[in-house]
Design a protein around this motif. Sequence first.
Motif, PDB file in Angstrom:
ATOM      1  N   SER A  23       0.884  -1.361   0.037  1.00  0.00           N
ATOM      2  CA  SER A  23      -0.021  -0.031   0.043  1.00  0.00           C
ATOM      3  C   SER A  23       0.649   1.232   0.033  1.00  0.00           C
ATOM      4  CB  SER A  23      -0.963   0.138   1.127  1.00  0.00           C
ATOM      5  OG  SER A  23      -1.609   1.344   1.328  1.00  0.00           O
ATOM      6  N   PRO A  71      -5.599  -1.231   4.183  1.00  0.00           N
ATOM      7  CA  PRO A  71      -4.698  -0.395   3.608  1.00  0.00           C
ATOM      8  C   PRO A  71      -3.354  -0.136   4.151  1.00  0.00           C
ATOM      9  CG  PRO A  71      -6.404   0.534   5.225  1.00  0.00           C
ATOM     10  CD  PRO A  71      -6.692  -1.016   4.949  1.00  0.00           C
ATOM     11  N   ALA A 112      -6.458   4.827  -1.464  1.00  0.00           N
ATOM     12  CA  ALA A 112      -7.519   5.887  -1.436  1.00  0.00           C
ATOM     13  C   ALA A 112      -7.652   6.313  -2.890  1.00  0.00           C
ATOM     14  CB  ALA A 112      -7.087   6.769  -0.457  1.00  0.00           C
ATOM     15  N   LEU A 115     -12.911   8.690  -6.568  1.00  0.00           N
ATOM     16  CA  LEU A 115     -14.060   7.799  -7.342  1.00  0.00           C
ATOM     17  C   LEU A 115     -14.326   8.643  -8.606  1.00  0.00           C
ATOM     18  CD1 LEU A 115     -16.746   7.468  -4.593  1.00  0.00           C
ATOM     19  CD2 LEU A 115     -15.506   5.615  -5.897  1.00  0.00           C
ATOM     20  N   VAL A 191     -14.354   7.174   5.598  1.00  0.00           N
ATOM     21  CA  VAL A 191     -14.164   6.923   4.365  1.00  0.00           C
ATOM     22  C   VAL A 191     -15.186   7.268   3.203  1.00  0.00           C
ATOM     23  CG1 VAL A 191     -13.707   5.061   2.716  1.00  0.00           C
ATOM     24  CG2 VAL A 191     -12.652   5.016   4.784  1.00  0.00           C
ATOM     25  N   HIS A 195     -14.694  10.318   0.516  1.00  0.00           N
ATOM     26  CA  HIS A 195     -14.759   9.985  -0.933  1.00  0.00           C
ATOM     27  C   HIS A 195     -16.100  10.145  -1.526  1.00  0.00           C
ATOM     28  CE1 HIS A 195     -11.057   7.794  -1.482  1.00  0.00           C
ATOM     29  NE2 HIS A 195     -11.236   7.243  -0.291  1.00  0.00           N
ATOM     30  N   GLU A 239      -8.252   6.112   3.318  1.00  0.00           N
ATOM     31  CA  GLU A 239      -7.600   4.759   2.963  1.00  0.00           C
ATOM     32  C   GLU A 239      -8.458   3.590   3.519  1.00  0.00           C
ATOM     33  OE1 GLU A 239      -3.154   6.859   3.111  1.00  0.00           O
ATOM     34  OE2 GLU A 239      -3.859   5.769   4.713  1.00  0.00           O
ATOM     35  N   GLY A 242      -9.773  -3.345  -0.074  1.00  0.00           N
ATOM     36  CA  GLY A 242     -10.464  -3.444  -1.500  1.00  0.00           C
ATOM     37  C   GLY A 242     -11.833  -3.691  -1.159  1.00  0.00           C
ATOM     38  N   LEU A 245     -13.578  -0.183  -0.750  1.00  0.00           N
ATOM     39  CA  LEU A 245     -13.621   0.438  -1.746  1.00  0.00           C
ATOM     40  C   LEU A 245     -14.426   0.161  -2.881  1.00  0.00           C
ATOM     41  CD1 LEU A 245      -9.632   0.958  -2.042  1.00  0.00           C
ATOM     42  CD2 LEU A 245     -11.325   2.727  -1.097  1.00  0.00           C
ATOM     43  N   LEU A 248     -17.799   1.621  -2.216  1.00  0.00           N
ATOM     44  CA  LEU A 248     -17.864   2.657  -2.644  1.00  0.00           C
ATOM     45  C   LEU A 248     -18.076   2.829  -4.144  1.00  0.00           C
ATOM     46  CD1 LEU A 248     -15.010   4.410  -0.465  1.00  0.00           C
ATOM     47  CD2 LEU A 248     -17.575   4.486  -0.189  1.00  0.00           C
ATOM     48  N   ARG A 249     -17.342   1.985  -4.866  1.00  0.00           N
ATOM     49  CA  ARG A 249     -17.393   2.182  -6.307  1.00  0.00           C
ATOM     50  C   ARG A 249     -18.886   1.750  -6.801  1.00  0.00           C
ATOM     51  NH1 ARG A 249     -12.313  -0.194  -6.239  1.00  0.00           N
ATOM     52  NH2 ARG A 249     -13.365  -2.274  -6.757  1.00  0.00           N
TER      53      ARG A 249
END
Length: 299
Positions: A23, A71, A112, A115, A191, A195, A239, A242, A245, A248-249
């Motif tokens: 990371s 992270p 991190a 997006l 987070v 983000h 941060e 996976g 994240l 979030l996506r």
Amino acid sequence: MTVGTRPRTQRAHPRTQATGAASAALRPVLESPRRPARVLAAFPSGIYLEVRAELEPHVIAVVTGEAVRLPNAVVLGDRLPMVEVGDEASVGDGAVELGTLSLRAHRWWDPAPPLGPVDPVRLARSLPALAGLCDRSPRRPGLEGNGAAALLAEGCAEASLLRSITAAEQLVGLGPGLTPSGDDVLAGLLVALRHLGAAAGAGRAVWLADWLAAAVTFDARSRTTPISATLLHCAARGEASGEVLAVLRALAGRQSLEPALYRLLQLGHTSGADLAWGLRIGLSAVLDLGGPDLGGGGR
């Protein structure tokens, strides 16, 4: 006649040279002068090292490809060395020296990644979908029904620093395990605010993330476990693992939500559900603080 003897010398075991993917959050620690470290915890797929330094992350996870890519992790493409809790190690000068292993990063990943801009309408539609999937899941948060978590959600929705920080300080270190439930909720929230707030142009959400991050990391090392304190510092900078994240996506419409959330919810005993709860609070706050274009209110 006196017989002389030579002192016995310890023969050092040859070190195995290896490379891994690290990371980018670890650059300050790995590239600083070498410092001593010790093994905090050792599992078949991961070893946690506490570095004797004021730098963050001060806990490094050396993991295999089967483990959660935290992270603060270096991923090793081979078996981990045999070590025990309390064993000495060292970190710095570009390497992690652990048992018979000398590990260097040969590539880096971003814990991190931004997006990019998010369609406010798409983001608003994600909240009921996330809430429905979480509510139907048998994986429950460790602090479900906790008053501090409810106060945190209310404070964030109103951008009330007093209520938000009061609740956050009650949650730091709350619950059992290497990463207490209260810390996981806070990590998910930080987070999400950072983000999703940045992606949706909700400046008040990012402002709130800055204040909450300062509050929960100020004395985290003295209030929770070393591993969890480091993960809070990581979350304060946006941060995350996976699995987080990926959710979030999905909330931003970049991939499907249900499989991403399912993978997150499987983490640990309650960690995945706690992180998802924090993401849910954060998404709701971003929508409330972003104004009418984000569909604030009414949820």
